[in-house]
Design a protein around this motif. Sequence first.
Motif, mmCIF file in Angstrom:
data_model
loop_
_atom_site.group_PDB
_atom_site.id
_atom_site.type_symbol
_atom_site.label_atom_id
_atom_site.label_comp_id
_atom_site.label_asym_id
_atom_site.label_seq_id
_atom_site.Cartn_x
_atom_site.Cartn_y
_atom_site.Cartn_z
ATOM 1 N N PHE A 138 2.018 1.806 9.971
ATOM 2 C CA PHE A 138 1.389 1.088 8.869
ATOM 3 C C PHE A 138 1.735 -0.399 8.920
ATOM 4 O O PHE A 138 2.658 -0.812 9.613
ATOM 5 C CB PHE A 138 1.824 1.676 7.522
ATOM 6 N N ASN A 170 0.818 -1.223 0.000
ATOM 7 C CA ASN A 170 0.000 0.000 0.000
ATOM 8 C C ASN A 170 0.852 1.273 0.000
ATOM 9 O O ASN A 170 0.390 2.345 0.356
ATOM 10 C CB ASN A 170 -0.945 0.016 1.199
ATOM 11 N N ARG A 189 0.940 6.266 1.681
ATOM 12 C CA ARG A 189 0.823 4.901 2.188
ATOM 13 C C ARG A 189 -0.561 4.710 2.769
ATOM 14 O O ARG A 189 -0.990 5.496 3.627
ATOM 15 C CB ARG A 189 1.893 4.599 3.234
ATOM 16 N N ALA A 190 -1.258 3.686 2.283
ATOM 17 C CA ALA A 190 -2.626 3.399 2.704
ATOM 18 C C ALA A 190 -3.510 4.638 2.585
ATOM 19 O O ALA A 190 -4.343 4.913 3.441
ATOM 20 C CB ALA A 190 -2.630 2.858 4.134
#
Length: 236
Positions: A218, A144, A156-157
Amino acid sequence: MNLLLPLNFKAEMNILLVEDEQKVANFIKKGLNEQQYNVEVAYNGLDGEKLSLENEYDLIILDVILPGINGIELCRRIRKYRPDLPILMLTALGSIQDKVTGLEAGADDYLIKPFHFDELLARIKALGRRRNLITPGAVYKIENLVVDGYQKTVRRAGTDITLTAKEFALLELLIVNKNRVLSRTFIAQTLWGINYDRGTNLIDVYINYLRSKIDKDFSPQLIHTIIGMGYVLKAP
């Protein structure tokens, strides 16, 4: 050791040299001209800032002690509007704290006077190669994590992540070579143009900076330590 990607590095670069000592400036300009580099010189910080705003350069070589505004402040100002422009600080100030201050201001490399011209040339070439680590416009994804090499953005994500110029360069190096273990020596030579000093923890410090932003909040963890070998960016 070479990067896995082909590098289309050309010697021709447009360089801005900000140096108030005319003899030093003439020496550097003459030597770089002989190597097919185009060099423009500013003899004070204010002129350096003006030129860097008005023109497109591939690299800036910057003294620290300058009339007008010093090199540290000039580096910070340039970074605000050219976050991806390589900056090499060239100065007689050689303490560890001086280096840290220069790098934290946004410099990509730091060379101490007096210096050998061949070393300056090698560092310029290293900075030129580094600029081509990611193909302009390429978007790299792993799990991600999304890195846009043209926009210089990281997500990210779905969350935007802000990196310093050096942190982004380190992430570029890792993601271009994903699944490949990179030694501390290779990272130091590629990103700083220096031989890795086992007595320092410079590489580990920057890896930790990057981990705190990329991995800490994360999942899954992407940056891995390979004991006795180095670091690798890979999915589990």
